[in-house]
Structure formats: C-alpha cells, structure tokens
Design an enzyme around this catalytic site. Structure first.
Site, PDB file in Angstrom:
ATOM      1  N   HIS A  57      62.669  50.444  78.003  1.00 26.91           N
ATOM      2  CA  HIS A  57      62.752  50.809  76.167  1.00 26.91           C
ATOM      3  C   HIS A  57      64.165  49.453  75.594  1.00 26.91           C
ATOM      4  O   HIS A  57      64.008  49.929  74.944  1.00 26.91           O
ATOM      5  CB  HIS A  57      62.985  52.020  75.875  1.00 26.91           C
ATOM      6  CG  HIS A  57      61.247  52.829  76.660  1.00 26.91           C
ATOM      7  ND1 HIS A  57      60.845  52.697  77.338  1.00 26.91           N
ATOM      8  CD2 HIS A  57      61.184  52.631  75.263  1.00 26.91           C
ATOM      9  CE1 HIS A  57      59.658  53.193  77.101  1.00 26.91           C
ATOM     10  NE2 HIS A  57      59.360  53.253  75.629  1.00 26.91           N
ATOM     11  N   TYR A  60      62.523  52.244  83.624  1.00 30.36           N
ATOM     12  CA  TYR A  60      62.139  53.171  81.911  1.00 30.36           C
ATOM     13  C   TYR A  60      63.085  52.967  80.960  1.00 30.36           C
ATOM     14  O   TYR A  60      62.453  52.163  79.720  1.00 30.36           O
ATOM     15  CB  TYR A  60      61.554  54.450  82.487  1.00 30.36           C
ATOM     16  CG  TYR A  60      61.168  55.162  80.571  1.00 30.36           C
ATOM     17  CD1 TYR A  60      60.007  55.258  80.052  1.00 30.36           C
ATOM     18  CD2 TYR A  60      62.024  55.588  79.805  1.00 30.36           C
ATOM     19  CE1 TYR A  60      59.372  55.497  79.149  1.00 30.36           C
ATOM     20  CE2 TYR A  60      61.844  56.152  78.695  1.00 30.36           C
ATOM     21  CZ  TYR A  60      59.821  56.466  78.332  1.00 30.36           C
ATOM     22  OH  TYR A  60      60.389  56.053  77.242  1.00 30.36           O
ATOM     23  N   TRP A 113      51.099  47.284  76.253  1.00 31.10           N
ATOM     24  CA  TRP A 113      51.968  48.503  76.604  1.00 31.10           C
ATOM     25  C   TRP A 113      51.896  49.932  77.464  1.00 31.10           C
ATOM     26  O   TRP A 113      52.457  49.694  78.028  1.00 31.10           O
ATOM     27  CB  TRP A 113      52.652  48.492  75.102  1.00 31.10           C
ATOM     28  CG  TRP A 113      54.088  49.585  75.085  1.00 31.10           C
ATOM     29  CD1 TRP A 113      54.047  51.005  75.452  1.00 31.10           C
ATOM     30  CD2 TRP A 113      55.772  49.229  75.423  1.00 31.10           C
ATOM     31  NE1 TRP A 113      56.062  51.346  75.650  1.00 31.10           N
ATOM     32  CE2 TRP A 113      56.458  50.087  75.589  1.00 31.10           C
ATOM     33  CE3 TRP A 113      55.849  47.817  75.766  1.00 31.10           C
ATOM     34  CZ2 TRP A 113      57.431  49.782  75.986  1.00 31.10           C
ATOM     35  CZ3 TRP A 113      57.051  47.400  75.698  1.00 31.10           C
ATOM     36  CH2 TRP A 113      58.188  48.529  76.551  1.00 31.10           C
ATOM     37  N   TYR A 153      61.485  57.530  65.149  1.00 37.77           N
ATOM     38  CA  TYR A 153      60.769  57.967  66.229  1.00 37.77           C
ATOM     39  C   TYR A 153      62.205  57.160  67.359  1.00 37.77           C
ATOM     40  O   TYR A 153      62.866  56.519  67.226  1.00 37.77           O
ATOM     41  CB  TYR A 153      59.832  56.913  66.748  1.00 37.77           C
ATOM     42  CG  TYR A 153      58.787  57.393  67.729  1.00 37.77           C
ATOM     43  CD1 TYR A 153      59.296  57.959  68.381  1.00 37.77           C
ATOM     44  CD2 TYR A 153      57.890  55.820  67.796  1.00 37.77           C
ATOM     45  CE1 TYR A 153      58.138  58.265  69.970  1.00 37.77           C
ATOM     46  CE2 TYR A 153      57.616  56.180  69.282  1.00 37.77           C
ATOM     47  CZ  TYR A 153      57.378  57.567  70.110  1.00 37.77           C
ATOM     48  OH  TYR A 153      56.829  57.607  71.121  1.00 37.77           O
TER      49      TYR A 153
END
Length: 104
Positions: free
Chosen positions: A22, A18, A75, A41
């Site tokens: 990112h 993960y 995505w 964000y």
C-alpha cells in the site's frame, strides 16, 4: 456524503508486506478507485485486522464500477494471497458494517 466501512484481515506474517504494497500502491489502482467513486478512502490496521472507511455518492454504482475494472481485478489477484477477504456474494464487495453511531 454517505460513509461506509468494512473489516478484512491480513494473513499472519504478511503485515509488513501488506503495508509495503500500500505504500507503493499502483497509480493506476488509485485512479481506478477515484474513477469508481471512492472519496476519503482510508485503511487502518490493528494487528491482523484491517478497517476500511470510504465515502461515495452512489454505492451500487461504485460497486459495479470497481468490480468491472481490470486494474482492480489484477490488484485483487496480487493481494489475495496475503489477505483473508470475506465478500458479499450479491455484490462481490466486502461486507459493509452497519453504522452504530455518528457525531458531527
């Protein structure tokens, strides 16, 4: 500008994957987020729990725009196997957390 938050989970054993995905987020994905209206964000992780926070001017427009974006669809398909996503059926967007406290 209003702020919103969500909580999702990484599947056990996929924490590093993960993070890696990112760290190497597709430029077209960040552009899709910007175009949809995401601002400021951030995603934080504690163990398997992900906490996301973002700001936007028009939440319903953001939700419609990101749901219709084909890059976001790709995505989501790529991230799906490594995450547990609980989405609101009305919006297709993760359930948003109710604000409990704010301090300027």
């Amino acid at each position: 500008m209003p702020g919103y938050a969500w909580v999702l989970e990484v599947r056990p054993g996929y924490e590093e994957e993960y993070r890696k995905r990112h760290d190497e987020i597709w430029p077209e994905m960040t552009e899709a987020l910007r175009k949809a209206g995401f601002r400021n964000y951030n995603i934080f992780r504690h163990g398997l729990t992900l906490f996301g926070y973002f700001e936007c001017d028009d939440l319903p427009a953001l939700q419609r725009a990101i749901a219709a974006d084909p890059v976001n669809t790709r995505w989501g398909e790529w991230m799906g196997p490594i995450m547990k996503v609980e989405a609101d059926p009305a919006t297709g967007f993760p359930y948003l957390l109710p604000k409990q406290f704010h301090m300027d």
